[in-house]
Design a protein around this motif. Structure first.
Motif, short mmCIF file in Angstrom:
data_model
loop_
_atom_site.label_atom_id
_atom_site.label_comp_id
_atom_site.label_asym_id
_atom_site.label_seq_id
_atom_site.Cartn_x
_atom_site.Cartn_y
_atom_site.Cartn_z
N TYR A 1 -5.43 -1.58 8.61
CA TYR A 1 -6.87 -1.90 8.88
C TYR A 1 -7.37 -2.43 7.56
O TYR A 1 -8.07 -3.37 7.89
CB TYR A 1 -7.44 -0.74 9.55
CG TYR A 1 -8.75 -1.07 10.02
CD1 TYR A 1 -9.11 -1.76 11.08
CD2 TYR A 1 -9.94 -0.85 9.30
CE1 TYR A 1 -10.35 -2.23 11.53
CE2 TYR A 1 -11.23 -1.20 9.54
CZ TYR A 1 -11.43 -1.62 10.63
OH TYR A 1 -12.67 -2.35 11.04
N SER A 2 -7.17 -1.77 6.62
CA SER A 2 -8.13 -2.09 5.19
C SER A 2 -7.51 -3.46 5.01
O SER A 2 -8.24 -4.24 4.52
CB SER A 2 -7.80 -1.01 4.24
OG SER A 2 -8.34 0.01 4.34
N ASP B 1 0.78 -1.22 -0.07
CA ASP B 1 0.09 0.11 0.16
C ASP B 1 0.97 1.30 0.14
O ASP B 1 1.86 1.33 0.89
CB ASP B 1 -0.98 -0.04 1.26
CG ASP B 1 -1.97 0.97 1.21
OD1 ASP B 1 -1.86 2.18 1.21
OD2 ASP B 1 -3.37 0.65 1.03
N ALA C 1 -9.55 -7.06 4.58
CA ALA C 1 -9.82 -7.74 3.42
C ALA C 1 -9.19 -9.32 3.45
O ALA C 1 -9.68 -10.06 2.49
CB ALA C 1 -8.87 -7.09 2.34
#
Length: 73
Positions: free
Chosen positions: A67-68, A32, A72
């Motif tokens: 967190y994402s 990310d 997922a």
């Protein structure tokens, strides 16, 4: 060791520099862009080139990325 440094009131910029050195060992695993950006801002902060506010904002963005990713998974 970083906890001990914090407890001994070692300068936050120096502690951040040590954290950056550790994180750079796994930067190739970061997927990310928010995490990579946070590492870049932390490195700038450790050199006196970014403010605490910028560091906090980058941390928040990287936290959201983690967190994402966890959600997922």
């Amino acid at each position: 060791m970083l906890w001990i440094a914090k407890e001994m009131n070692v300068d936050l910029r120096k502690i951040t520099g040590a954290k950056v050195a550790c994180a750079k060992l796994v930067v190739h695993l970061m997927k990310d862009d928010r995490s990579i950006k946070a590492l870049e801002v932390a490195e700038k902060f450790s050199k006196g080139e970014a403010t605490r506010e910028e560091l906090d904002a980058a941390y928040s963005a990287a936290d959201a990325a983690a967190y994402s990713a966890a959600a997922a998974a």
